[in-house]
Design a protein around this motif. Structure first.
Motif, mmCIF file in Angstrom:
data_model
loop_
_atom_site.group_PDB
_atom_site.id
_atom_site.type_symbol
_atom_site.label_atom_id
_atom_site.label_comp_id
_atom_site.label_asym_id
_atom_site.label_seq_id
_atom_site.Cartn_x
_atom_site.Cartn_y
_atom_site.Cartn_z
ATOM 1 N N ALA A 62 0.824 -1.203 0.000
ATOM 2 C CA ALA A 62 0.000 0.000 0.000
ATOM 3 C C ALA A 62 0.864 1.262 0.000
ATOM 4 N N TYR A 63 2.005 1.205 0.676
ATOM 5 C CA TYR A 63 2.908 2.359 0.717
ATOM 6 C C TYR A 63 3.571 2.590 -0.639
ATOM 7 N N TYR A 64 4.187 1.556 -1.172
ATOM 8 C CA TYR A 64 4.986 1.730 -2.393
ATOM 9 C C TYR A 64 4.161 1.725 -3.679
ATOM 10 N N LEU A 65 3.028 1.021 -3.681
ATOM 11 C CA LEU A 65 2.241 0.911 -4.910
ATOM 12 C C LEU A 65 1.019 1.817 -4.922
ATOM 13 N N ASP A 66 0.442 2.080 -3.739
ATOM 14 C CA ASP A 66 -0.805 2.836 -3.687
ATOM 15 C C ASP A 66 -0.654 4.230 -3.094
ATOM 16 N N GLY A 67 0.524 4.547 -2.578
ATOM 17 C CA GLY A 67 0.772 5.893 -2.092
ATOM 18 C C GLY A 67 0.286 6.198 -0.690
ATOM 19 N N LEU A 68 -0.074 5.182 0.100
ATOM 20 C CA LEU A 68 -0.419 5.455 1.493
ATOM 21 C C LEU A 68 0.813 5.946 2.237
ATOM 22 N N ARG A 69 0.592 6.756 3.264
ATOM 23 C CA ARG A 69 1.690 7.269 4.064
ATOM 24 C C ARG A 69 1.382 7.068 5.542
ATOM 25 N N TYR A 70 2.436 6.844 6.330
ATOM 26 C CA TYR A 70 2.281 6.493 7.732
ATOM 27 C C TYR A 70 3.053 7.468 8.618
ATOM 28 N N ALA A 71 2.569 7.647 9.850
ATOM 29 C CA ALA A 71 3.316 8.414 10.836
ATOM 30 C C ALA A 71 4.497 7.601 11.335
ATOM 31 N N SER A 72 4.293 6.289 11.446
ATOM 32 C CA SER A 72 5.365 5.358 11.796
ATOM 33 C C SER A 72 4.919 3.975 11.368
ATOM 34 N N LEU A 73 5.884 3.066 11.218
ATOM 35 C CA LEU A 73 5.589 1.682 10.881
ATOM 36 C C LEU A 73 6.362 0.779 11.825
ATOM 37 N N THR A 74 5.633 -0.051 12.552
ATOM 38 C CA THR A 74 6.238 -1.113 13.350
ATOM 39 C C THR A 74 5.858 -2.423 12.673
ATOM 40 N N ILE A 75 6.848 -3.140 12.170
ATOM 41 C CA ILE A 75 6.599 -4.305 11.334
ATOM 42 C C ILE A 75 7.422 -5.470 11.852
ATOM 43 N N ASP A 130 7.390 -9.952 -5.052
ATOM 44 C CA ASP A 130 8.355 -9.620 -6.109
ATOM 45 C C ASP A 130 7.976 -8.293 -6.775
ATOM 46 N N GLU A 131 6.679 -8.092 -6.948
ATOM 47 C CA GLU A 131 6.188 -6.893 -7.619
ATOM 48 C C GLU A 131 6.582 -5.620 -6.892
ATOM 49 N N VAL A 132 6.573 -5.671 -5.561
ATOM 50 C CA VAL A 132 6.845 -4.463 -4.781
ATOM 51 C C VAL A 132 8.284 -4.393 -4.291
ATOM 52 N N GLU A 133 8.942 -5.526 -4.183
ATOM 53 C CA GLU A 133 10.291 -5.553 -3.608
ATOM 54 C C GLU A 133 11.255 -4.647 -4.355
ATOM 55 N N LYS A 134 11.090 -4.549 -5.660
ATOM 56 C CA LYS A 134 11.992 -3.718 -6.453
ATOM 57 C C LYS A 134 11.835 -2.224 -6.150
ATOM 58 N N HIS A 135 10.750 -1.866 -5.464
ATOM 59 C CA HIS A 135 10.519 -0.467 -5.110
ATOM 60 C C HIS A 135 11.003 -0.116 -3.707
ATOM 61 N N TYR A 136 11.441 -1.119 -2.952
ATOM 62 C CA TYR A 136 11.807 -0.873 -1.556
ATOM 63 C C TYR A 136 12.907 0.174 -1.426
ATOM 64 N N GLY A 137 12.766 0.971 -0.410
ATOM 65 C CA GLY A 137 13.742 1.986 -0.037
ATOM 66 C C GLY A 137 13.288 2.547 1.291
ATOM 67 N N ALA A 138 14.040 3.451 1.846
ATOM 68 C CA ALA A 138 13.693 4.021 3.146
ATOM 69 C C ALA A 138 12.333 4.707 3.086
ATOM 70 N N LEU A 139 11.464 4.385 4.045
ATOM 71 C CA LEU A 139 10.174 5.051 4.130
ATOM 72 C C LEU A 139 10.362 6.473 4.639
ATOM 73 N N ASP A 140 9.374 7.324 4.391
ATOM 74 C CA ASP A 140 9.473 8.709 4.858
ATOM 75 C C ASP A 140 8.873 8.865 6.253
ATOM 76 N N CYS A 141 9.047 7.826 7.076
ATOM 77 C CA CYS A 141 8.570 7.865 8.459
ATOM 78 C C CYS A 141 9.461 6.944 9.285
ATOM 79 N N PRO A 142 9.447 7.069 10.600
ATOM 80 C CA PRO A 142 10.225 6.143 11.430
ATOM 81 C C PRO A 142 9.726 4.697 11.274
ATOM 82 N N VAL A 143 10.671 3.775 11.207
ATOM 83 C CA VAL A 143 10.344 2.357 11.015
ATOM 84 C C VAL A 143 11.048 1.523 12.080
ATOM 85 N N THR A 144 10.309 0.620 12.704
ATOM 86 C CA THR A 144 10.870 -0.350 13.635
ATOM 87 C C THR A 144 10.629 -1.742 13.070
#
Length: 272
Positions: free
Chosen positions: A107-120, A202-216
């Protein structure tokens, strides 16, 4: 048990959800083969600081289950995007596990959702993934869906237990088994396994990079399905910090070490 009193309709299927607490929004996204009840010991401890939204993925838990339904990873991110819109959310905090992690990243990389933070944690996010059992179900879905009830119950119990490092309680097994029992539930259980496909990561992995929010990134050290080393790799790609290994925890950290998840989220939303 978490209450899911609300129903939304997404692409013709009913999706059940609930919310509780007070404060800025936080969305919790469960994985397979579970439901939003994985958060039942976590949400109450966050509810004095966040309004927590939780839901059952399409084809899971109390959400609708039916023949011919798309319950793949290709649809769950679209569901998440639709729920964000319905709930009027801009940048909530997000807590995601397993397939929920895949949905959050898609949803972040393909649909443009944005988060205040992501704990994954223990997320299905990097190739390779999928077990011989998954491949077997994909080939023989109809045979599995038609198994006698006693055989299905035995397989389901064993499958659920493999996700945890510690023995699951009878209560936990009953909670997680319930949606998958009976003719509708049994067929739905094997449907969601049969639709597991690495092409969606596989479809989204190629788009991975640092998110524009804190990530744990957290990971159960004893996760036998997705090794802790995978968490380390994911952290280097999407976060500016290392993966935090969780001792005495398998894939289902919500049962093995729920207090670690609560502490990580509270630390993250406190900005520490």
């Amino acid at each position: 048990m978490l209450d899911l009193p609300n129903t939304s309709v997404f692409e013709g299927s009913a999706v059940r959800w609930g919310a509780c607490g007070d404060g800025p929004p936080l969305v919790a996204i469960h994985g397979t083969p579970f439901s939003s009840q994985v958060w039942r010991r976590i949400v109450p401890l966050l509810a004095d600081r966040r309004t927590v939204y939780y839901f059952d993925l399409l084809g899971y838990g109390q959400s609708e289950m039916r023949d011919g339904q798309d319950v793949s990873l290709g649809v769950q991110n679209r569901l998440l995007t639709a729920l964000f819109k319905e709930w009027g959310l801009g940048r909530p905090d997000v807590l995601a596990h397993d397939f929920g992690g895949a949905a959050a990243l898609r949803a972040y990389y393909l649909d443009g959702l944005r988060y205040a933070s992501l704990t994954i944690f223990d997320a299905v996010a990097l190739a390779p993934w999928g077990s011989p059992f998954v491949r077997h179900v994909r080939e023989y879905e109809a045979a599995f869906a038609g198994m006698p009830d006693y055989m299905h119950r035995a397989l389901l119990t064993a499958y659920l237990q493999t996700a945890a490092f510690n023995p699951l309680s009878e209560e936990a097994l009953a909670i997680y088994s319930a949606p998958w029992l009976g003719p509708v539930g049994q067929a739905a259980f094997y449907r969601q396994i049969a639709q597991m496909d690495q092409k969606y990561t596989d479809e989204v992995e190629k788009h991975y990079g640092a998110l524009d929010c804190p990530v744990t990134v957290l990971w159960g050290e004893q996760d036998e399905g997705i090794p802790c080393a995978t968490g380390g790799k994911l952290a280097t790609v999407i976060s500016d910090g290392p993966c935090m290994p969780i001792r005495n925890a398998g894939h289902l950290v919500q049962e093995d070490r729920p207090e670690i998840i609560v502490a990580a989220v509270l630390k993250r939303i406190a900005g520490v």
